[in-house]
Design an enzyme around this catalytic site. Structure first.
Site, PDB file in Angstrom:
ATOM      1  N   CYS A   2       0.827  -1.193   0.000  1.00  0.00           N
ATOM      2  CA  CYS A   2       0.000   0.000   0.000  1.00  0.00           C
ATOM      3  C   CYS A   2       0.864   1.246   0.000  1.00  0.00           C
ATOM      4  O   CYS A   2       2.027   1.220   0.368  1.00  0.00           O
ATOM      5  CB  CYS A   2      -0.965  -0.031   1.161  1.00  0.00           C
ATOM      6  SG  CYS A   2      -1.183   1.486   2.047  1.00  0.00           S
ATOM      7  N   ARG A  27       4.855  -1.691  -4.778  1.00  0.00           N
ATOM      8  CA  ARG A  27       4.670  -2.190  -3.419  1.00  0.00           C
ATOM      9  C   ARG A  27       3.528  -3.191  -3.330  1.00  0.00           C
ATOM     10  O   ARG A  27       3.420  -3.914  -2.336  1.00  0.00           O
ATOM     11  CB  ARG A  27       4.399  -1.021  -2.483  1.00  0.00           C
ATOM     12  CG  ARG A  27       5.561  -0.050  -2.390  1.00  0.00           C
ATOM     13  CD  ARG A  27       5.130   1.238  -1.742  1.00  0.00           C
ATOM     14  NE  ARG A  27       4.830   1.080  -0.345  1.00  0.00           N
ATOM     15  CZ  ARG A  27       5.683   1.256   0.651  1.00  0.00           C
ATOM     16  NH1 ARG A  27       6.916   1.597   0.375  1.00  0.00           N
ATOM     17  NH2 ARG A  27       5.324   1.110   1.905  1.00  0.00           N
ATOM     18  N   TRP A  73      -3.996  -2.038  -0.014  1.00  0.00           N
ATOM     19  CA  TRP A  73      -3.828  -3.490   0.023  1.00  0.00           C
ATOM     20  C   TRP A  73      -4.754  -3.939   1.141  1.00  0.00           C
ATOM     21  O   TRP A  73      -4.457  -3.752   2.332  1.00  0.00           O
ATOM     22  CB  TRP A  73      -2.376  -3.846   0.310  1.00  0.00           C
ATOM     23  CG  TRP A  73      -2.066  -5.299   0.155  1.00  0.00           C
ATOM     24  CD1 TRP A  73      -1.720  -5.959  -0.991  1.00  0.00           C
ATOM     25  CD2 TRP A  73      -2.077  -6.297   1.191  1.00  0.00           C
ATOM     26  NE1 TRP A  73      -1.521  -7.290  -0.726  1.00  0.00           N
ATOM     27  CE2 TRP A  73      -1.736  -7.526   0.594  1.00  0.00           C
ATOM     28  CE3 TRP A  73      -2.351  -6.266   2.557  1.00  0.00           C
ATOM     29  CZ2 TRP A  73      -1.655  -8.712   1.314  1.00  0.00           C
ATOM     30  CZ3 TRP A  73      -2.279  -7.448   3.276  1.00  0.00           C
ATOM     31  CH2 TRP A  73      -1.929  -8.642   2.650  1.00  0.00           C
ATOM     32  N   ASN A  99      -2.670   3.741   5.951  1.00  0.00           N
ATOM     33  CA  ASN A  99      -1.948   2.486   5.748  1.00  0.00           C
ATOM     34  C   ASN A  99      -1.765   1.859   7.120  1.00  0.00           C
ATOM     35  O   ASN A  99      -1.284   2.514   8.030  1.00  0.00           O
ATOM     36  CB  ASN A  99      -0.591   2.806   5.107  1.00  0.00           C
ATOM     37  CG  ASN A  99       0.331   1.601   5.021  1.00  0.00           C
ATOM     38  OD1 ASN A  99       1.547   1.756   4.949  1.00  0.00           O
ATOM     39  ND2 ASN A  99      -0.207   0.422   5.023  1.00  0.00           N
ATOM     40  N   GLY A 100      -2.186   0.613   7.264  1.00  0.00           N
ATOM     41  CA  GLY A 100      -2.028  -0.058   8.552  1.00  0.00           C
ATOM     42  C   GLY A 100      -3.329  -0.702   8.980  1.00  0.00           C
ATOM     43  O   GLY A 100      -4.213  -0.960   8.169  1.00  0.00           O
ATOM     44  N   GLU A 494      13.940 -21.257  -2.158  1.00  0.00           N
ATOM     45  CA  GLU A 494      13.791 -19.997  -2.885  1.00  0.00           C
ATOM     46  C   GLU A 494      13.198 -20.247  -4.279  1.00  0.00           C
ATOM     47  O   GLU A 494      12.339 -19.499  -4.748  1.00  0.00           O
ATOM     48  CB  GLU A 494      15.150 -19.288  -2.969  1.00  0.00           C
ATOM     49  CG  GLU A 494      15.182 -18.005  -3.773  1.00  0.00           C
ATOM     50  CD  GLU A 494      14.230 -16.932  -3.275  1.00  0.00           C
ATOM     51  OE1 GLU A 494      13.626 -17.083  -2.207  1.00  0.00           O
ATOM     52  OE2 GLU A 494      14.054 -15.927  -3.994  1.00  0.00           O
ATOM     53  N   LYS A 498       9.640 -18.703  -5.630  1.00  0.00           N
ATOM     54  CA  LYS A 498       9.549 -17.889  -6.852  1.00  0.00           C
ATOM     55  C   LYS A 498       8.468 -18.439  -7.783  1.00  0.00           C
ATOM     56  O   LYS A 498       7.659 -17.704  -8.321  1.00  0.00           O
ATOM     57  CB  LYS A 498      10.865 -17.917  -7.618  1.00  0.00           C
ATOM     58  CG  LYS A 498      11.976 -16.928  -7.459  1.00  0.00           C
ATOM     59  CD  LYS A 498      11.753 -15.534  -7.146  1.00  0.00           C
ATOM     60  CE  LYS A 498      11.275 -15.323  -5.749  1.00  0.00           C
ATOM     61  NZ  LYS A 498      11.883 -14.323  -4.950  1.00  0.00           N
ATOM     62  N   GLU A 501       4.992 -17.765  -6.373  1.00  0.00           N
ATOM     63  CA  GLU A 501       4.506 -16.382  -6.328  1.00  0.00           C
ATOM     64  C   GLU A 501       4.325 -15.781  -7.712  1.00  0.00           C
ATOM     65  O   GLU A 501       3.408 -14.984  -7.912  1.00  0.00           O
ATOM     66  CB  GLU A 501       5.345 -15.494  -5.392  1.00  0.00           C
ATOM     67  CG  GLU A 501       6.795 -15.354  -5.715  1.00  0.00           C
ATOM     68  CD  GLU A 501       7.564 -14.514  -4.673  1.00  0.00           C
ATOM     69  OE1 GLU A 501       6.965 -13.915  -3.779  1.00  0.00           O
ATOM     70  OE2 GLU A 501       8.792 -14.470  -4.769  1.00  0.00           O
ATOM     71  N   HIS A 517      10.851 -39.078   3.907  1.00  0.00           N
ATOM     72  CA  HIS A 517      10.028 -39.046   5.119  1.00  0.00           C
ATOM     73  C   HIS A 517       8.664 -38.417   4.862  1.00  0.00           C
ATOM     74  O   HIS A 517       8.004 -37.977   5.793  1.00  0.00           O
ATOM     75  CB  HIS A 517      10.762 -38.306   6.232  1.00  0.00           C
ATOM     76  CG  HIS A 517      12.040 -38.972   6.617  1.00  0.00           C
ATOM     77  ND1 HIS A 517      12.095 -40.135   7.363  1.00  0.00           N
ATOM     78  CD2 HIS A 517      13.325 -38.680   6.300  1.00  0.00           C
ATOM     79  CE1 HIS A 517      13.349 -40.511   7.512  1.00  0.00           C
ATOM     80  NE2 HIS A 517      14.118 -39.633   6.869  1.00  0.00           N
ATOM     81  N   LYS A 615       4.996  -5.875  -2.173  1.00  0.00           N
ATOM     82  CA  LYS A 615       6.467  -5.831  -2.191  1.00  0.00           C
ATOM     83  C   LYS A 615       7.023  -5.653  -0.783  1.00  0.00           C
ATOM     84  O   LYS A 615       7.936  -6.338  -0.378  1.00  0.00           O
ATOM     85  CB  LYS A 615       6.927  -4.673  -3.080  1.00  0.00           C
ATOM     86  CG  LYS A 615       8.435  -4.505  -3.161  1.00  0.00           C
ATOM     87  CD  LYS A 615       9.058  -5.612  -3.950  1.00  0.00           C
ATOM     88  CE  LYS A 615      10.561  -5.512  -4.039  1.00  0.00           C
ATOM     89  NZ  LYS A 615      11.144  -6.817  -4.386  1.00  0.00           N
TER      90      LYS A 615
HETATM   91  N1  GLU Z   1      -6.642  -1.466   6.845  1.00  0.00           N
HETATM   92  C1  GLU Z   1      -6.945  -0.576   5.773  1.00  0.00           C
HETATM   93  C2  GLU Z   1      -7.903  -1.168   4.768  1.00  0.00           C
HETATM   94  O1  GLU Z   1      -8.087  -2.349   4.682  1.00  0.00           O
HETATM   95  C3  GLU Z   1      -5.696  -0.048   5.084  1.00  0.00           C
HETATM   96  C4  GLU Z   1      -4.996  -1.109   4.316  1.00  0.00           C
HETATM   97  C5  GLU Z   1      -3.734  -0.597   3.662  1.00  0.00           C
HETATM   98  O2  GLU Z   1      -2.734  -0.444   4.381  1.00  0.00           O
HETATM   99  O3  GLU Z   1      -3.759  -0.397   2.447  1.00  0.00           O
HETATM  100  O4  GLU Z   1      -8.505  -0.452   4.032  1.00  0.00           O
END
Ligand code: GLU
Length: 620
Positions: A2, A27, A73, A99-100, A494, A498, A501, A517, A615
């Protein structure tokens, strides 16, 4: 993960916000939005999907010289336009990007709902807009009145709202009635302020600011910043003053642009020779048969006093830690262990002051790794960063460490950062081993061989072997098994990561000796097994595992040292140039990176931005 962008100045804000979002795209995100102040009103646009989709929704001549923007995100609430940021309060005059995670969301939402707030999204973030409005407009219910001095005060309203939150945040808030400011605050989610000439910027990472300015202020956890066109003022959340620490961003090598490559991932794979040179040069000293890592600032006496080394990371960084731990323990004869940050930090680790920890993270923002750093420091331990992004949270929290100098890495799937983390850990291994057990002759051999690796990587990438045959083996596989021993076991892990993802192919990686095993039960006629078996002291043991797989009908793809007759056992054999046993991971990983890239391409995947991934993982 985000991104946040903010702008206040004299130019039209929208193009700067959109360009900033583009520069944060790497990101990882699922939706995007922006708000600009247009003639006393907030103009808000939000879209699910790409920044390019959002850009199409914003008029080219969108007025407004102040704005905030966001790539989301999703953590709370699905990926919908209603859940995209910015979020507005009920009046539509306050906009917030966040963000968070607001951890006390349930309780706050319930209380606000009881006060009559009607929520328009399912997010935790919308709460912040309503809380700010509650103080700013003096909207109080019952006995819980708002102090009159908060009313109409944008900065103090944000401060009061944040004092109600538990969790992590990077936020930017703008007010329709205050065309002269943007309020930002940080607690656990990175934010950096860029100082221009009569204009001020805000971003989640400094990379987004580089086209505009190199003078930046990194916000610290628990700080609140007020951005105006003339500059920024910062305070602690409790109002205490803080002095402004202005940094000048250094020129980094690499440009963060795709150039002639169709994808960042491919470009970054091919940048590995140069990236490795950037990491090693000036640090490896064959004449003294050692390496010098100035950022660690450890005297020989301190090196000798280290009783244990812990290497902490997530994902690809953890795999680099596995390589580092093996090298440190075997060459420097110090017990060394790789730890998954999200496990380590929550298991009440016992930290001994004579141990040395390394926190390994490309972005330097990985939330779990940063959490582990704080846990170690709280317990009086020593921890150093091994990061790429200069000035990132882990670099600053640790104070000492090694920059891996990969240049900007934009593809979500890490390639060149893996190699440079491994190289940086080898440099430390050499320094530590020479201070303890390794003689000058062996030290010099190690140093000289490490210096040769970039050219060997170049040599391999110029003629990568039958990767397309490898791709055909995995495209419609139900599962792909990756096997290796010792250092190659980390490479197997690794390689599997890769391929999962980038191409979304189910993969399992195992130390080859463990195969019997459990995973051997998966084998049936045609199951692809990718074996990493360079010429090392374990190769003959792995040879037996290959036979065991073949006996059960598996198809074998082998990554091996050029000229080794072990290739006869394989259905597809990919030779890599010969190097000393220690440096084989830097070569054997290359075909696996190319496999993931080409398989992703063949399956029509979004190579640089795989679904659901980010990211820099700034939430736990
Ligand atoms: N928790 C918030 C949401 O879900 C922010 C997510 C983020 O960091 O983009 O909207």
């Amino acid at each position: 993960m985000c991104g946040i962008i903010g702008y206040i100045g004299t130019r039209p804000a929208a193009p700067i916000l959109l360009e900033g979002l583009r520069r944060l795209e790497y990101r990882g995100y699922d939706s995007a939005g922006l708000a600009v102040l247009d003639g006393g009103e907030l103009a808000v646009r939000r879209r699910v999907g790409r920044v390019a989709d959002l850009a199409r929704a914003v008029p080219e001549d969108q007025p407004g010289r102040l704005g905030i923007a966001h790539t989301r995100w999703a953590t709370h609430g699905g990926v919908t336009e209603a859940n995209a940021h910015p979020h507005l309060d009920a009046s539509g005059r306050i906009a917030v990007v966040h963000n968070g995670i607001v951890e006390n969301m349930a309780r706050l939402r319930e209380r606000l709902a009881a006060e009559g707030v009607r929520f328009r999204s399912e997010t935790d973030s919308e709460i912040i807009a309503h809380l700010v409005a509650r103080y700013y407009f003096g909207l109080a219910a019952g006995s819980d009145t708002v102090p009159p001095d908060l009313q109409g005060d944008p900065v103090e309203s944000v401060r009061a709202a944040l004092s109600r939150l538990r969790g992590t945040w990077g936020i930017a808030v703008m007010f329709a009635d205050h065309p002269d400011l943007v309020v930002a605050a940080r607690n656990g989610s990175p934010l950096v302020v860029g100082l221009g000439d009569g204009e001020t910027f805000l971003a989640s990472d400094a990379h987004a600011l580089v086209p505009y300015t190199r003078r930046v202020v990194f916000l610290q956890d628990g700080e609140l910043a007020v951005l105006g066109a003339a500059g920024v003022r910062t305070t602690r959340l409790d109002g205490a003053s803080v002095s402004l620490d202005v940094h000048e961003l250094e020129e980094d090598w690499g440009d963060g642009e795709r150039g002639d490559f169709p994808h960042f991932m491919l470009k970054e794979i091919h940048e590995q020779p140069e990236a490795l040179r950037q990491c090693i040069s000036g640090r490896v000293q064959p004449e003294q048969a050692t390496a010098k890592l100035g950022g660690l600032d450890l005297s020989p006496r301190e090196l000798v006093g280290i009783t244990r080394v812990g290497l902490i990371g997530c994902g690809t960084a953890y795999h680099a830690c596995l390589v580092g731990a093996t090298a440190i323990e075997q060459l420097a004869r110090v017990p060394a262990r790789a730890e998954i940050a999200s496990e380590f930090r929550h298991q009440n680790p016992s930290i001994d002051p004579d141990s040395l920890y390394f926190a390994v993270s490309q972005s330097g923002e990985t939330a779990d790794t940063l959490g582990a750093v704080k846990e170690i420091r709280l317990k009086g331990g020593r921890v150093m960063g091994v990061v790429n992004v200069v000035g990132s949270s882990i670099a600053r929290e640790c104070g000492r460490g090694v920059y891996i100098h990969s240049g900007p890495e934009m593809a979500v799937a890490s390639t060149k950062a893996f190699s440079n983390m491994v190289a940086a850990l080898y440099l430390f291994t050499l320094q530590l081993a020479r201070a303890r057990t390794l003689g000058p002759h062996e030290g010099r051999r190690f140093a000289e061989e490490l210096q040769r690796v970039p050219a060997l990587v170049e040599e391999y990438l110029a003629a990568p072997g039958p990767i397309d045959a490898l791709v055909r083996m995995v495209l419609d596989a139900r599962v792909v098994l990756f096997l290796g021993r010792g250092l190659s076991s980390a490479v197997a892990a690794e390689g599997a990561l890769k391929l999962m993802e980038v191409a979304y192919v189910p993969c399992i990686a195992y130390p080859a000796g463990e195969m019997k095993h459990g995973p051997i039960a998966l084998l049936e006629e045609g199951t692809p097994v990718i074996v990493i078996a360079p010429r090392d002291h374990l190769r003959d043991k792995t040879r037996s595992n290959i036979q065991e797989c073949r006996a059960r009908g598996a198809r074998i793809a082998l990554i091996h040292t050029a000229g080794d007759d072990i290739a006869e056992l394989a259905d597809v054999a990919i030779p890599v140039p010969e190097t000393s046993e220690w440096f084989t991971p830097l070569l054997t990983v290359l075909p696996l990176q190319l496999l993931a890239y080409k398989a992703g391409l063949a399956l029509g995947r979004d190579i640089d931005r795989p679904r659901n991934l980010a990211k820099s993982v700034t939430v736990e």
